[in-house]
Motif scaffolding. Sequence first.
Motif, PDB file in Angstrom:
ATOM      1  N   ASP A  93       0.830  -1.213   0.000  1.00 41.27           N
ATOM      2  CA  ASP A  93       0.000   0.000   0.000  1.00 41.27           C
ATOM      3  C   ASP A  93       0.861   1.258   0.000  1.00 41.27           C
ATOM      4  O   ASP A  93       0.591   2.209  -0.741  1.00 41.27           O
ATOM      5  N   LEU A  94       1.893   1.268   0.841  1.00 42.44           N
ATOM      6  CA  LEU A  94       2.755   2.450   0.902  1.00 42.44           C
ATOM      7  C   LEU A  94       3.498   2.636  -0.416  1.00 42.44           C
ATOM      8  O   LEU A  94       3.600   3.756  -0.924  1.00 42.44           O
ATOM      9  N   GLN A  95       3.986   1.556  -0.990  1.00 45.60           N
ATOM     10  CA  GLN A  95       4.702   1.666  -2.263  1.00 45.60           C
ATOM     11  C   GLN A  95       3.802   2.270  -3.340  1.00 45.60           C
ATOM     12  O   GLN A  95       4.231   3.152  -4.092  1.00 45.60           O
ATOM     13  N   ALA A  96       2.563   1.834  -3.384  1.00 43.93           N
ATOM     14  CA  ALA A  96       1.620   2.400  -4.363  1.00 43.93           C
ATOM     15  C   ALA A  96       1.398   3.887  -4.108  1.00 43.93           C
ATOM     16  O   ALA A  96       1.366   4.699  -5.037  1.00 43.93           O
ATOM     17  N   ARG A  97       1.277   4.266  -2.846  1.00 42.49           N
ATOM     18  CA  ARG A  97       1.079   5.671  -2.494  1.00 42.49           C
ATOM     19  C   ARG A  97       2.298   6.493  -2.891  1.00 42.49           C
ATOM     20  O   ARG A  97       2.169   7.603  -3.403  1.00 42.49           O
TER      21      ARG A  97
ATOM     22  N   ALA B  98      -7.540  11.173  11.928  1.00 42.25           N
ATOM     23  CA  ALA B  98      -7.318  12.140  10.845  1.00 42.25           C
ATOM     24  C   ALA B  98      -6.675  13.409  11.380  1.00 42.25           C
ATOM     25  O   ALA B  98      -5.702  13.920  10.805  1.00 42.25           O
ATOM     26  N   ASP B  99      -7.190  13.925  12.487  1.00 43.23           N
ATOM     27  CA  ASP B  99      -6.645  15.149  13.076  1.00 43.23           C
ATOM     28  C   ASP B  99      -5.221  14.935  13.587  1.00 43.23           C
ATOM     29  O   ASP B  99      -4.338  15.755  13.347  1.00 43.23           O
ATOM     30  N   VAL B 100      -5.001  13.828  14.265  1.00 41.13           N
ATOM     31  CA  VAL B 100      -3.676  13.537  14.821  1.00 41.13           C
ATOM     32  C   VAL B 100      -2.656  13.352  13.700  1.00 41.13           C
ATOM     33  O   VAL B 100      -1.529  13.851  13.777  1.00 41.13           O
ATOM     34  N   THR B 101      -3.049  12.659  12.650  1.00 40.26           N
ATOM     35  CA  THR B 101      -2.137  12.440  11.527  1.00 40.26           C
ATOM     36  C   THR B 101      -1.830  13.748  10.815  1.00 40.26           C
ATOM     37  O   THR B 101      -0.689  13.993  10.414  1.00 40.26           O
ATOM     38  N   ALA B 102      -2.825  14.605  10.663  1.00 39.51           N
ATOM     39  CA  ALA B 102      -2.598  15.913  10.035  1.00 39.51           C
ATOM     40  C   ALA B 102      -1.645  16.763  10.873  1.00 39.51           C
ATOM     41  O   ALA B 102      -0.760  17.445  10.330  1.00 39.51           O
ATOM     42  N   THR B 103      -1.796  16.713  12.195  1.00 34.66           N
ATOM     43  CA  THR B 103      -0.886  17.442  13.080  1.00 34.66           C
ATOM     44  C   THR B 103       0.537  16.914  12.925  1.00 34.66           C
ATOM     45  O   THR B 103       1.500  17.695  12.842  1.00 34.66           O
ATOM     46  N   ALA B 104       0.680  15.600  12.875  1.00 33.07           N
ATOM     47  CA  ALA B 104       2.009  14.999  12.693  1.00 33.07           C
ATOM     48  C   ALA B 104       2.602  15.376  11.335  1.00 33.07           C
ATOM     49  O   ALA B 104       3.809  15.618  11.233  1.00 33.07           O
ATOM     50  N   ALA B 105       1.778  15.444  10.306  1.00 22.51           N
ATOM     51  CA  ALA B 105       2.272  15.837   8.975  1.00 22.51           C
ATOM     52  C   ALA B 105       2.784  17.270   8.986  1.00 22.51           C
ATOM     53  O   ALA B 105       3.809  17.576   8.353  1.00 22.51           O
TER      54      ALA B 105
ATOM     55  N   LEU C   5       9.485   8.782  15.047  1.00 29.03           N
ATOM     56  CA  LEU C   5       8.957   9.168  16.363  1.00 29.03           C
ATOM     57  C   LEU C   5       7.579   9.818  16.228  1.00 29.03           C
ATOM     58  O   LEU C   5       6.675   9.555  17.033  1.00 29.03           O
ATOM     59  N   LEU C   6       7.426  10.661  15.230  1.00 29.54           N
ATOM     60  CA  LEU C   6       6.107  11.262  14.983  1.00 29.54           C
ATOM     61  C   LEU C   6       5.064  10.188  14.652  1.00 29.54           C
ATOM     62  O   LEU C   6       3.938  10.220  15.165  1.00 29.54           O
ATOM     63  N   ILE C   7       5.443   9.262  13.797  1.00 28.98           N
ATOM     64  CA  ILE C   7       4.528   8.196  13.385  1.00 28.98           C
ATOM     65  C   ILE C   7       4.121   7.351  14.590  1.00 28.98           C
ATOM     66  O   ILE C   7       2.938   7.030  14.779  1.00 28.98           O
TER      67      ILE C   7
ATOM     68  N   GLY D 124      10.890  13.474  -4.021  1.00 28.38           N
ATOM     69  CA  GLY D 124      11.408  14.463  -3.074  1.00 28.38           C
ATOM     70  C   GLY D 124      10.517  14.604  -1.854  1.00 28.38           C
ATOM     71  O   GLY D 124       9.933  13.628  -1.374  1.00 28.38           O
ATOM     72  N   GLU D 125      10.384  15.821  -1.375  1.00 29.50           N
ATOM     73  CA  GLU D 125       9.633  16.081  -0.149  1.00 29.50           C
ATOM     74  C   GLU D 125       8.167  15.658  -0.231  1.00 29.50           C
ATOM     75  O   GLU D 125       7.630  15.110   0.741  1.00 29.50           O
ATOM     76  N   PRO D 126       7.479  15.870  -1.372  1.00 34.32           N
ATOM     77  CA  PRO D 126       6.086  15.404  -1.439  1.00 34.32           C
ATOM     78  C   PRO D 126       5.960  13.892  -1.205  1.00 34.32           C
ATOM     79  O   PRO D 126       5.015  13.438  -0.561  1.00 34.32           O
ATOM     80  N   ARG D 127       6.915  13.143  -1.695  1.00 30.67           N
ATOM     81  CA  ARG D 127       6.880  11.693  -1.502  1.00 30.67           C
ATOM     82  C   ARG D 127       7.091  11.351  -0.021  1.00 30.67           C
ATOM     83  O   ARG D 127       6.443  10.444   0.504  1.00 30.67           O
ATOM     84  N   LEU D 128       7.979  12.078   0.620  1.00 27.07           N
ATOM     85  CA  LEU D 128       8.221  11.848   2.043  1.00 27.07           C
ATOM     86  C   LEU D 128       6.971  12.178   2.867  1.00 27.07           C
ATOM     87  O   LEU D 128       6.585  11.424   3.765  1.00 27.07           O
ATOM     88  N   LEU D 129       6.313  13.266   2.548  1.00 26.89           N
ATOM     89  CA  LEU D 129       5.094  13.637   3.264  1.00 26.89           C
ATOM     90  C   LEU D 129       3.913  12.719   2.923  1.00 26.89           C
ATOM     91  O   LEU D 129       2.964  12.610   3.707  1.00 26.89           O
ATOM     92  N   ALA D 130       3.994  12.038   1.778  1.00 28.20           N
ATOM     93  CA  ALA D 130       2.935  11.096   1.407  1.00 28.20           C
ATOM     94  C   ALA D 130       2.833   9.948   2.409  1.00 28.20           C
ATOM     95  O   ALA D 130       1.780   9.317   2.531  1.00 28.20           O
ATOM     96  N   VAL D 131       3.904   9.692   3.137  1.00 35.01           N
ATOM     97  CA  VAL D 131       3.871   8.661   4.171  1.00 35.01           C
ATOM     98  C   VAL D 131       2.776   8.990   5.191  1.00 35.01           C
ATOM     99  O   VAL D 131       2.091   8.096   5.688  1.00 35.01           O
ATOM    100  N   PHE D 132       2.578  10.265   5.476  1.00 35.09           N
ATOM    101  CA  PHE D 132       1.579  10.644   6.478  1.00 35.09           C
ATOM    102  C   PHE D 132       0.155  10.514   5.945  1.00 35.09           C
ATOM    103  O   PHE D 132      -0.753  10.154   6.702  1.00 35.09           O
TER     104      PHE D 132
END
Length: 195
Positions: A68-72, A171-178, A153-155, A79-87
């Motif tokens: 799933d993560l690989q597809a995302r 959703a809120d917690v993940t957005a805050t971590a992102a 650590l954030l994750i 670059g940075e968008p791909r790194l933030l896609a993890v969140f």
Amino acid sequence: MKRNTTSRARLLGAAEEVFYARGIATTAVDVVARAAGVAKPTLYAHFASKSALAAAALANRHERRAADLQARLEEAEPGEPRLLAVFSWLASCYRDDNGRGCAFLNAAADSPADEPVAAAVREEKTWLLNTLTRLSGEAGLVRPAEVASQLLLLIDGVAGRVLVRGADAAADVTATAARAAAVLIEAARPQPWRA
């Protein structure tokens, strides 16, 4: 042979669901066998112990999550968008699980360190740390391994918050971590004065 494969798959699916919802230590194998629609001897024909079943269920979950993560990541810009896609992937995981935080951290807290379960948890967290390190390097960040550790650590913090506050908070917690991840990423960009 097909029946055995089907029984094993049903056991893995039931174990994932039941252990995630109820915990490993407090759940008897009879409960998993009933949920899978198999007899207890069938369970033991496939798995030597409850720990072996739980570890295999975690490995099964990991394979699905990694795909799933690989597809995302493939959908995101490099670059940075791909790194933030993890969140965003993480948010979808919690939404789909409707649940109790990270199955891997829950399993680690629920199982002795010398069990196969702990090994499966370490493998998952090592994979995620390595993925974050690779993505941080690809984004050209300074000290990618350190950034990856901070992001992990954030994750893991998201997992704790979801466990305490419930699936509705995911959703809120993940957005805050992102947003916190974006700050870390910004701080790790190469600066002319660092050269």
